[in-house]
Design a protein around this motif. Structure first.
Motif, PDB file in Angstrom:
ATOM      1  N   HIS A   1      39.174 181.504 103.498  1.00 39.33           N
ATOM      2  CA  HIS A   1      38.571 180.173 103.400  1.00 39.33           C
ATOM      3  C   HIS A   1      39.129 179.290 104.503  1.00 39.33           C
ATOM      4  N   ARG A   2      38.258 178.456 105.080  1.00 41.13           N
ATOM      5  CA  ARG A   2      38.659 177.497 106.106  1.00 41.13           C
ATOM      6  C   ARG A   2      38.227 176.110 105.662  1.00 41.13           C
ATOM      7  N   VAL A   3      39.158 175.155 105.734  1.00 42.22           N
ATOM      8  CA  VAL A   3      38.880 173.777 105.351  1.00 42.22           C
ATOM      9  C   VAL A   3      39.237 172.878 106.523  1.00 42.22           C
ATOM     10  N   THR A   4      38.324 171.961 106.866  1.00 40.25           N
ATOM     11  CA  THR A   4      38.564 170.985 107.912  1.00 40.25           C
ATOM     12  C   THR A   4      38.299 169.595 107.354  1.00 40.25           C
ATOM     13  N   LEU A   5      39.293 168.708 107.440  1.00 39.31           N
ATOM     14  CA  LEU A   5      39.151 167.304 107.053  1.00 39.31           C
ATOM     15  C   LEU A   5      39.135 166.499 108.340  1.00 39.31           C
ATOM     16  N   THR A   6      38.063 165.703 108.554  1.00 35.60           N
ATOM     17  CA  THR A   6      37.855 165.007 109.819  1.00 35.60           C
ATOM     18  C   THR A   6      37.854 163.503 109.639  1.00 35.60           C
ATOM     19  N   ASN A   7      38.510 162.788 110.558  1.00 36.23           N
ATOM     20  CA  ASN A   7      38.431 161.334 110.629  1.00 36.23           C
ATOM     21  C   ASN A   7      37.282 161.013 111.569  1.00 36.23           C
ATOM     22  N   LEU A   8      36.172 160.519 111.033  1.00 36.10           N
ATOM     23  CA  LEU A   8      34.972 160.258 111.826  1.00 36.10           C
ATOM     24  C   LEU A   8      35.053 158.971 112.636  1.00 36.10           C
ATOM     25  N   LEU A   9      36.081 158.154 112.420  1.00 38.52           N
ATOM     26  CA  LEU A   9      36.226 156.890 113.144  1.00 38.52           C
ATOM     27  C   LEU A   9      36.863 157.154 114.495  1.00 38.52           C
ATOM     28  N   SER A  10      36.036 157.291 115.533  1.00 45.62           N
ATOM     29  CA  SER A  10      36.565 157.650 116.842  1.00 45.62           C
ATOM     30  C   SER A  10      36.384 156.539 117.868  1.00 45.62           C
ATOM     31  N   GLY A  11      35.733 155.439 117.484  1.00 45.55           N
ATOM     32  CA  GLY A  11      35.502 154.353 118.430  1.00 45.55           C
ATOM     33  C   GLY A  11      36.711 153.451 118.561  1.00 45.55           C
ATOM     34  N   THR A  12      36.498 152.290 119.160  1.00 41.94           N
ATOM     35  CA  THR A  12      37.557 151.300 119.314  1.00 41.94           C
ATOM     36  C   THR A  12      37.285 150.175 118.339  1.00 41.94           C
TER      37      THR A  12
ATOM     38  N   PHE B   1      41.161 165.887 113.383  1.00 45.63           N
ATOM     39  CA  PHE B   1      40.918 166.615 112.141  1.00 45.63           C
ATOM     40  C   PHE B   1      42.177 167.343 111.702  1.00 45.63           C
ATOM     41  N   TYR B   2      42.185 167.731 110.438  1.00 48.88           N
ATOM     42  CA  TYR B   2      43.230 168.579 109.865  1.00 48.88           C
ATOM     43  C   TYR B   2      42.543 169.871 109.452  1.00 48.88           C
ATOM     44  N   PHE B   3      43.095 171.001 109.859  1.00 44.49           N
ATOM     45  CA  PHE B   3      42.488 172.300 109.602  1.00 44.49           C
ATOM     46  C   PHE B   3      43.487 173.187 108.882  1.00 44.49           C
ATOM     47  N   ILE B   4      43.012 173.908 107.880  1.00 41.61           N
ATOM     48  CA  ILE B   4      43.838 174.896 107.188  1.00 41.61           C
ATOM     49  C   ILE B   4      42.938 176.068 106.792  1.00 41.61           C
ATOM     50  N   GLN B   5      43.507 177.248 106.796  1.00 42.09           N
ATOM     51  CA  GLN B   5      42.788 178.416 106.293  1.00 42.09           C
ATOM     52  C   GLN B   5      43.730 179.227 105.424  1.00 42.09           C
ATOM     53  N   PHE B   6      43.140 179.902 104.450  1.00 43.00           N
ATOM     54  CA  PHE B   6      43.953 180.678 103.523  1.00 43.00           C
ATOM     55  C   PHE B   6      43.114 181.808 102.946  1.00 43.00           C
ATOM     56  N   PRO B   7      43.756 182.962 102.690  1.00 41.99           N
ATOM     57  CA  PRO B   7      43.039 184.088 102.101  1.00 41.99           C
ATOM     58  C   PRO B   7      42.974 183.958 100.583  1.00 41.99           C
ATOM     59  N   VAL B   8      41.914 184.497 100.001  1.00 38.98           N
ATOM     60  CA  VAL B   8      41.766 184.599  98.544  1.00 38.98           C
ATOM     61  C   VAL B   8      41.407 186.046  98.244  1.00 38.98           C
ATOM     62  N   THR B   9      42.198 186.671  97.391  1.00 39.39           N
ATOM     63  CA  THR B   9      41.967 188.066  97.031  1.00 39.39           C
ATOM     64  C   THR B   9      41.252 188.148  95.689  1.00 39.39           C
ATOM     65  N   PHE B  10      40.216 188.954  95.647  1.00 42.20           N
ATOM     66  CA  PHE B  10      39.460 189.199  94.422  1.00 42.20           C
ATOM     67  C   PHE B  10      39.841 190.583  93.905  1.00 42.20           C
ATOM     68  N   PRO B  11      40.572 190.646  92.799  1.00 42.76           N
ATOM     69  CA  PRO B  11      41.014 191.935  92.271  1.00 42.76           C
ATOM     70  C   PRO B  11      39.871 192.665  91.570  1.00 42.76           C
ATOM     71  N   ALA B  12      40.093 193.913  91.268  1.00 43.98           N
ATOM     72  CA  ALA B  12      39.113 194.701  90.511  1.00 43.98           C
ATOM     73  C   ALA B  12      39.260 194.331  89.032  1.00 43.98           C
ATOM     74  N   ALA B  13      38.757 193.156  88.666  1.00 43.29           N
ATOM     75  CA  ALA B  13      38.873 192.634  87.298  1.00 43.29           C
ATOM     76  C   ALA B  13      37.540 192.037  86.865  1.00 43.29           C
ATOM     77  N   PRO B  14      37.158 192.200  85.612  1.00 48.55           N
ATOM     78  CA  PRO B  14      35.893 191.655  85.123  1.00 48.55           C
ATOM     79  C   PRO B  14      35.792 190.136  85.257  1.00 48.55           C
ATOM     80  N   SER B  15      36.915 189.437  85.255  1.00 47.56           N
ATOM     81  CA  SER B  15      36.891 187.971  85.294  1.00 47.56           C
ATOM     82  C   SER B  15      36.354 187.396  86.596  1.00 47.56           C
ATOM     83  N   VAL B  16      36.309 188.195  87.670  1.00 39.60           N
ATOM     84  CA  VAL B  16      35.818 187.678  88.953  1.00 39.60           C
ATOM     85  C   VAL B  16      34.451 188.242  89.329  1.00 39.60           C
TER      86      VAL B  16
END
Length: 112
Positions: free
Chosen positions: A9-20, A56-71
């Motif tokens: 997963h990749r998440v980017t939070l951006t500050n759109l205020l770039s003017g003066t 912007f602030y950027f972060i990425q992280f892995p998510v593992t889906f196990p062999a389980a009925p719940s997912v």
């Protein structure tokens, strides 16, 4: 994917205020997860950061889906972001806080 597998997963939070003038903003984020099996984790992850104008602030992280009925099925990740810039930086002459954004990501997990 077919369980078990991982996604990045990749998440980017951006500050759109770039003017003066330039204003840094505080952005809070929250991710809720709703698993295919019916369980939910809301919130699953939370946090906030200050973002400089036009940046912007950027972060990425892995998510593992196990062999389980719940997912098995549609696993929904919902990101809610909000400008939570505190007083006095959300009062005139500064822009108000409160701007929001929501993004949804669905990961389909299939049985082997």
């Amino acid at each position: 994917g077919t369980v078990p597998f991982s996604v990045n997963h990749r998440v980017t939070l951006t500050n759109l205020l770039s003017g003066t003038p330039h204003y840094a903003r505080r952005i809070a984020g929250r991710i809720g997860v709703f698993l295919g099996g019916g369980s939910s984790f809301n919130p699953w992850r939370t946090g906030f950061t200050n973002v400089q104008p036009g940046s912007f602030y950027f972060i990425q992280f892995p998510v593992t889906f196990p062999a389980a009925p719940s997912v098995l099925g549609n696993n929904t990740f919902i990101l809610d972001a909000m400008d939570v810039t505190p007083t006095p930086y959300n009062q005139p002459p500064y822009p108000p806080s409160g701007m929001t954004c929501q993004k949804v990501n669905v990961v389909l997990a299939n049985a082997p």
